[in-house]
Design an enzyme around this catalytic site. Structure first.
Site, PDB file in Angstrom:
ATOM      1  N   HIS A 106       0.963  -1.490  -0.087  1.00  0.00           N
ATOM      2  CA  HIS A 106      -0.073   0.322   0.032  1.00  0.00           C
ATOM      3  C   HIS A 106       1.491   0.864  -0.139  1.00  0.00           C
ATOM      4  CE1 HIS A 106      -2.648  -2.419   1.857  1.00  0.00           C
ATOM      5  NE2 HIS A 106      -3.790  -2.747   0.795  1.00  0.00           N
ATOM      6  N   ASP A 208      33.448 -30.639  19.781  1.00  0.00           N
ATOM      7  CA  ASP A 208      33.927 -31.332  19.174  1.00  0.00           C
ATOM      8  C   ASP A 208      34.552 -31.784  18.239  1.00  0.00           C
ATOM      9  OD1 ASP A 208      33.814 -34.306  18.420  1.00  0.00           O
ATOM     10  OD2 ASP A 208      31.833 -34.679  16.655  1.00  0.00           O
ATOM     11  N   HIS A 211      35.663 -34.725  16.003  1.00  0.00           N
ATOM     12  CA  HIS A 211      35.379 -35.559  14.262  1.00  0.00           C
ATOM     13  C   HIS A 211      36.405 -35.306  14.309  1.00  0.00           C
ATOM     14  CE1 HIS A 211      34.334 -31.514  13.820  1.00  0.00           C
ATOM     15  NE2 HIS A 211      34.065 -32.390  12.327  1.00  0.00           N
ATOM     16  N   HIS A 216      36.802 -36.037   8.229  1.00  0.00           N
ATOM     17  CA  HIS A 216      37.657 -35.245   7.587  1.00  0.00           C
ATOM     18  C   HIS A 216      38.733 -35.894   6.733  1.00  0.00           C
ATOM     19  CE1 HIS A 216      34.794 -31.975   8.270  1.00  0.00           C
ATOM     20  NE2 HIS A 216      35.553 -31.709   9.222  1.00  0.00           N
ATOM     21  N   ASP A 365      30.489 -32.933   6.729  1.00  0.00           N
ATOM     22  CA  ASP A 365      29.882 -32.643   8.443  1.00  0.00           C
ATOM     23  C   ASP A 365      28.125 -32.771   7.675  1.00  0.00           C
ATOM     24  OD1 ASP A 365      31.922 -32.343   9.798  1.00  0.00           O
ATOM     25  OD2 ASP A 365      32.045 -29.603   8.873  1.00  0.00           O
TER      26      ASP A 365
END
Length: 444
Positions: A106, A208, A211, A216, A365
């Site tokens: 508007h 973490d 991991h 990886h 990941d």
């Protein structure tokens, strides 16, 4: 909502066990939106993204669209990105520069301070009774910044940002305040959607390093990272207040292979001027800083490169929940303003090759995060009676690791990054917030 035995959950979290059904449960997610994301500080932007008056960016605080804009006085305002007439999303661009914001529905128009300055047909349709000063854009209840990082909070009664960050400020000063002029965002935030739960993505960065060698593995085989299975464990995992944490990763010797993360020697006098003795000690020895600010801001200060030479960069990322099983990932690349342009460009290219939707590490990941969601939605995983020993394991370091009293920085520092101390701290703060009933406010 079915009855939840919070005392039983608390007991399990205290003992290093996290019920798997909590990961993707829709009812838990609705509580999280209200009691966690409605009460905590969320990262919105860096001041370098808003360079001139009229500069704006649009962001999200979970489901709330937000406009951040720099006004003519150089102040940064944050508003709900919704016209106060019929609620239409006012601005659809990601960023830009405007003198005013006009609604496409508007035509109501707002200035850089969020004030309603234009109404189509004005007095002819609304008469004299409508007070335009009552119909400006709605401001985010709390907006504060630290070291150029702008945060918003939907709770007007929340603790200050500095109190919320607490001990994390000391580490942010190393990453964000080490050089003259501070940091700047290069490019625009990368964004993509992943199948994941926000708790698990936040935990992955903050808590973490364990991991790294498995997830990886391809980076190890390409000789991008060392083959030592303890590579990411060396250093200290530091538990901070309010669910925050940081991993100060070094080498096996406790030192770094590249002093000050390989930054040019021309920058060293700045570091020595802007940081104190203890901060310099840590910065000179660190390989990677990786951690998080609860609930959904993560960061990584590391080195990347595509042609043998590695260059430092800092990335901040937000895990915006789109549901219990999906997140929108926002990643900001940041670099010291004072660095030479050639260094910045090579650093940026190394970052793009390693992180982002097509980055070598990112794809590893997101595959695992999706598998967590897939395995957490069935009847067995979500059995609330725990009849299938239905717990996720957070026992690392629970009763066999003591803090290092000689660590020079604030927080409770444990002498390895292979431990679940930060994860358990995150779970405890999550539980504290999600079980806190909203206060009933009187309207006198």
């Amino acid at each position: 909502m079915r009855t939840i035995d919070w005392k039983e959950i608390e007991k399990n979290i205290e003992n290093g066990r996290f019920p798997q059904w909590l990961v993707t449960d829709p009812e838990i997610y609705e509580l999280e939106k209200e009691r966690i994301f409605g009460r905590t500080w969320q990262f919105l932007a860096h001041e370098s993204e808003l360079k001139e008056p009229g500069s704006f960016v649009t962001r999200m605080m979970v489901d709330d669209p937000i406009i951040l804009v720099k006004n003519k006085n150089g102040e940064i305002n944050a508003f709900l990105n919704s016209c106060s007439h019929r609620g239409v999303r006012l601005c659809t661009e990601d960023y830009g520069n405007k003198k005013a914001f006009s609604c496409p529905y508007h035509g109501w128009t707002y200035n850089l301070n969020g004030e309603l300055i234009g109404v189509v047909a004005g007095n002819k349709v609304f008469g004299e009774s409508m007070d335009k000063s009552e119909w400006g854009l709605r401001p985010v209840p709390r907006v504060e910044s630290y070291q150029g990082m702008i945060f918003g909070n939907l709770d007007p009664d929340a603790m200050s940002l500095e109190d919320y960050l607490g001990e994390m400020k000391w580490y942010f000063d190393i990453m964000l305040g080490r050089s003259d002029g501070g940091m700047e965002v290069r490019g625009v935030p990368q964004r993509w959607v992943a199948k994941a739960n926000w708790k698990m993505t936040s935990e992955n960065f903050a808590a973490d390093p364990y991991h790294v060698q498995t997830t990886h593995r391809s980076a190890v085989e390409l000789k991008l990272t060392p083959s030592d299975p303890l590579y990411a464990s060396y250093g200290h995992q530091v538990v901070l207040s309010n669910g925050h944490g940081i991993n100060v990763i070094t080498s096996a010797t406790g030192r770094s292979n590249n002093i000050y993360q390989g930054m040019p020697e021309s920058m060293w006098p700045m570091f020595e001027k802007n940081l104190n003795k203890e901060q310099l000690d840590i910065f000179s020895r660190v390989q990677n800083f990786v951690g998080g600010v609860f609930p959904n801001l993560s960061f990584l200060s590391s080195c990347s490169g595509t042609e043998g030479t590695k260059y430092n960069h800092l990335q901040f990322r937000v895990w915006r929940p789109l549901g219990p099983d999906q997140v929108e990932i926002w990643v900001w690349y940041m670099i010291d303003k004072a660095l030479p342009e050639d260094y910045k460009e090579k650093s940026y290219k190394g970052f793009i090759a390693t992180f982002g939707a097509a980055g070598t590490l990112e794809q590893d990941d997101t595959e695992n995060w999706a598998r967590i969601v897939e395995a957490s939605q069935g009847l067995m995983a979500r059995d609330r009676n725990l009849s299938y020993n239905n717990m996720l394991n957070y026992l690392m370091g629970l009763d066999n690791l003591d803090p290092d009293e000689n660590f020079p920085g604030p927080g409770k520092a444990y002498p390895t990054c292979y431990t679940d101390h930060i994860a358990r701290s995150m779970h405890k703060y999550w539980l504290e917030l999600i079980t806190k009933e909203p206060e009933v406010k009187s309207h006198e």
